[in-house]
Design a protein around this motif. Sequence first.
Motif, PDB file in Angstrom:
ATOM      1  N   GLN A 289       0.399  -1.381   0.262  1.00 45.96           N
ATOM      2  CA  GLN A 289      -0.052   0.036  -0.285  1.00 45.96           C
ATOM      3  C   GLN A 289       1.137   1.037  -0.018  1.00 45.96           C
ATOM      4  N   VAL A 290       2.302   1.058   0.977  1.00 46.20           N
ATOM      5  CA  VAL A 290       2.674   2.187   0.894  1.00 46.20           C
ATOM      6  C   VAL A 290       3.607   2.459  -0.643  1.00 46.20           C
ATOM      7  N   ILE A 291       3.918   1.454  -1.166  1.00 41.91           N
ATOM      8  CA  ILE A 291       4.456   1.698  -2.396  1.00 41.91           C
ATOM      9  C   ILE A 291       3.656   1.924  -3.657  1.00 41.91           C
ATOM     10  N   LYS A 292       2.199   1.808  -3.687  1.00 40.71           N
ATOM     11  CA  LYS A 292       1.180   1.754  -3.878  1.00 40.71           C
ATOM     12  C   LYS A 292       0.387   3.757  -4.117  1.00 40.71           C
ATOM     13  N   GLY A 293       0.820   3.988  -3.518  1.00 41.44           N
ATOM     14  CA  GLY A 293       0.869   5.455  -3.242  1.00 41.44           C
ATOM     15  C   GLY A 293      -1.012   5.417  -2.183  1.00 41.44           C
TER      16      GLY A 293
ATOM     17  N   VAL B 147       5.163  15.257   1.983  1.00 39.98           N
ATOM     18  CA  VAL B 147       3.760  14.764   1.744  1.00 39.98           C
ATOM     19  C   VAL B 147       3.686  13.343   2.468  1.00 39.98           C
ATOM     20  N   GLU B 148       2.152  13.051   2.191  1.00 39.18           N
ATOM     21  CA  GLU B 148       2.640  11.381   3.460  1.00 39.18           C
ATOM     22  C   GLU B 148       2.083  10.320   1.877  1.00 39.18           C
ATOM     23  N   ASP B 149       1.729  10.749   0.664  1.00 36.01           N
ATOM     24  CA  ASP B 149       2.250   9.351   0.430  1.00 36.01           C
ATOM     25  C   ASP B 149       2.628   8.907  -0.394  1.00 36.01           C
ATOM     26  N   MET B 150       3.460   7.819  -0.869  1.00 35.77           N
ATOM     27  CA  MET B 150       4.701   7.372  -0.978  1.00 35.77           C
ATOM     28  C   MET B 150       3.966   6.685  -2.942  1.00 35.77           C
ATOM     29  N   PRO B 151       4.792   6.881  -3.322  1.00 29.75           N
ATOM     30  CA  PRO B 151       5.815   6.865  -3.457  1.00 29.75           C
ATOM     31  C   PRO B 151       5.979   8.635  -4.581  1.00 29.75           C
TER      32      PRO B 151
END
Length: 149
Positions: free
Chosen positions: A96-100, A111-115
């Motif tokens: 989920q972190v990789i996908k944003g 910002v909190e979203d990755m990547p």
Amino acid sequence: LGLFVAVAVTSGFTVSLSAQTPKDAQKPAPKVKGVRSVPITSVEGRDNFEAYCAVCHGREGKGNGPAAPAMKVPVPDLTMIAARNNGKFDPVQVEQVIKGTGKTSTPAHGVEDMPIWGNVFATEDLGVSTLRIRTLVNYLESIQAGGKK
């Protein structure tokens, strides 16, 4: 694969990073030289990590990549994901972190979203995109301190 000295984005433009926090506002912001990104076609996790993640997280995943000094907060050591999660590596959360779609607890990019490098894994072929993300998650699991968790 060469290590990029800028955040890679698939659209082919470059991004240079510099940041200041209030405590070091008197010091000049670190500069990171921007270079043109070269998208890769490999679906291997290590290849994708080196092409898209190592610029910030370092080749070993320890948070010491060439762009790390320009981040607002320290870049996370990705070899310690399991250690930060009571010894468990949660592949769903990492995906989920990789996908944003997941949030990071300490947003190094402001910002909190990755990547920050955009939708690198978005392709016309959903199967290829899914495979690239899963192999990247598997690679991250393989570099956890103390072996796979």
